[in-house]
Design an enzyme around this catalytic site. Structure first.
Site, mmCIF file in Angstrom:
data_model
loop_
_atom_site.group_PDB
_atom_site.id
_atom_site.type_symbol
_atom_site.label_atom_id
_atom_site.label_comp_id
_atom_site.label_asym_id
_atom_site.label_seq_id
_atom_site.Cartn_x
_atom_site.Cartn_y
_atom_site.Cartn_z
ATOM 1 N N SER A 142 0.877 -1.174 0.000
ATOM 2 C CA SER A 142 0.000 0.000 0.000
ATOM 3 C C SER A 142 0.913 1.222 0.000
ATOM 4 O O SER A 142 2.096 1.119 0.359
ATOM 5 C CB SER A 142 -0.871 0.008 1.266
ATOM 6 O OG SER A 142 -1.454 1.276 1.482
ATOM 7 N N TYR A 155 -2.511 -1.270 10.478
ATOM 8 C CA TYR A 155 -2.319 -1.440 9.031
ATOM 9 C C TYR A 155 -0.991 -0.832 8.593
ATOM 10 O O TYR A 155 -0.217 -1.460 7.856
ATOM 11 C CB TYR A 155 -3.480 -0.785 8.298
ATOM 12 C CG TYR A 155 -3.495 -0.991 6.806
ATOM 13 C CD1 TYR A 155 -3.920 -2.196 6.261
ATOM 14 C CD2 TYR A 155 -3.111 0.026 5.938
ATOM 15 C CE1 TYR A 155 -3.966 -2.386 4.887
ATOM 16 C CE2 TYR A 155 -3.153 -0.152 4.566
ATOM 17 C CZ TYR A 155 -3.579 -1.358 4.044
ATOM 18 O OH TYR A 155 -3.609 -1.546 2.682
#
Length: 264
Positions: A142, A155
């Protein structure tokens, strides 16, 4: 250029980036192992697209919360494919809670799925590549592998960790002809971002230099390059596919509501 990949596994390939990647690798001449967690119909749809390109598709359920059994699924798929040349770790999850409100169980779930399961699956995949003339390990991370976002502590930590893991793998397995790279998407129009079957070019994103979300196939094209013989000298790298979002900072990139910043 002696590396000719014909066997690939893409986890979480029932939809979105994983599905687009499986299809892109099939178009490049690879049989594909496809995994799903909760959407078997989606995985079967992916398999049909792979088979329509003249390649074999093998479908299995992979639960990234079941460690180390998720690695057994990789072993099973590699055996049915007759070996493994390319492994794409795409399966993952997210979270949304301020640091001070983040429960330990939520932290553990996100880090376990996004980092620990990835470690197990990547390690199993690499073992199948040893002695086979090389291989490609690719992890979908990401933009938050590189920059944090408010409300995403677990995350962010997991994606930073996965990026670091892949760099270490690149150092250790380079002599074996195995490359290890990450692909770091920004906002991509997929079910995960609530944009299933939507044309990203119809969306306005003032805070993204290219002005729109990405298409899953645009991410898959970068993965396909990293999986190819032409990428033989690329390892330990992270390819950001975000329309320029990181140049703005992820908070600004996703939250700006006008184009005033473009005028300086």
């Amino acid at each position: 250029m002696t590396f000719h990949p014909t066997r690939a596994i893409v986890t979480g390939s029932d939809s979105g980036i994983g599905k687009a990647t499986a299809v892109a690798l099939a178009a490049a001449g690879m049989d594909v192992g496809i995994t799903w967690h909760s959407d078997e119909d989606g995985a079967r749809d992916t398999a049909r697209e792979v088979e329509a390109l003249g390649r074999m598709a093998v479908v299995r359920r992979l639960d990234a919360t079941d460690i180390p059994a998720c690695g057994d699924v990789v072993d099973d798929l590699a055996a049915e494919l007759g070996g493994l040349d390319v492994f794409v770790n795409n399966a993952g999850t997210g979270d949304n809670a301020p640091f001070l409100d983040l429960a330990l169980d939520q932290w553990r779930h996100t880090v376990s799925v996004d980092l620990e399961a990835a470690f197990i699956c990547l390690q199993r995949a690499a073992r199948h590549m040893l002695g086979g003339g090389g291989g490609r390990l690719i992890a979908i991370t990401s933009v938050h592998e590189h920059q944090p976002r408010v409300g995403a502590a677990a995350y962010d930590a997991a994606k930073h960790g996965l990026g670091g893991l892949m760099k270490t793998v690149a150092l250790e397995l380079g002599r074996e002809g195995i490359t290890a790279n990450t692909v770091a998407p920004g906002e991509i129009a997929t079910p995960m971002t609530g944009q299933a079957d939507e044309d990203p070019r119809s969306k306005d994103r003032p805070g993204v230099p290219l002005g729109r979300p990405g298409d899953a196939r645009e991410v898959a094209a970068v993965v396909a390059f990293l999986a190819s013989a032409e990428a033989a000298y690329v390892t330990g790298a992270s390819y950001v596919v975000d329309g320029g979002m990181l140049q703005m900072g992820p908070q600004a990139g996703s939250h700006l509501e006008s184009d005033d910043w473009r005028r300086g």
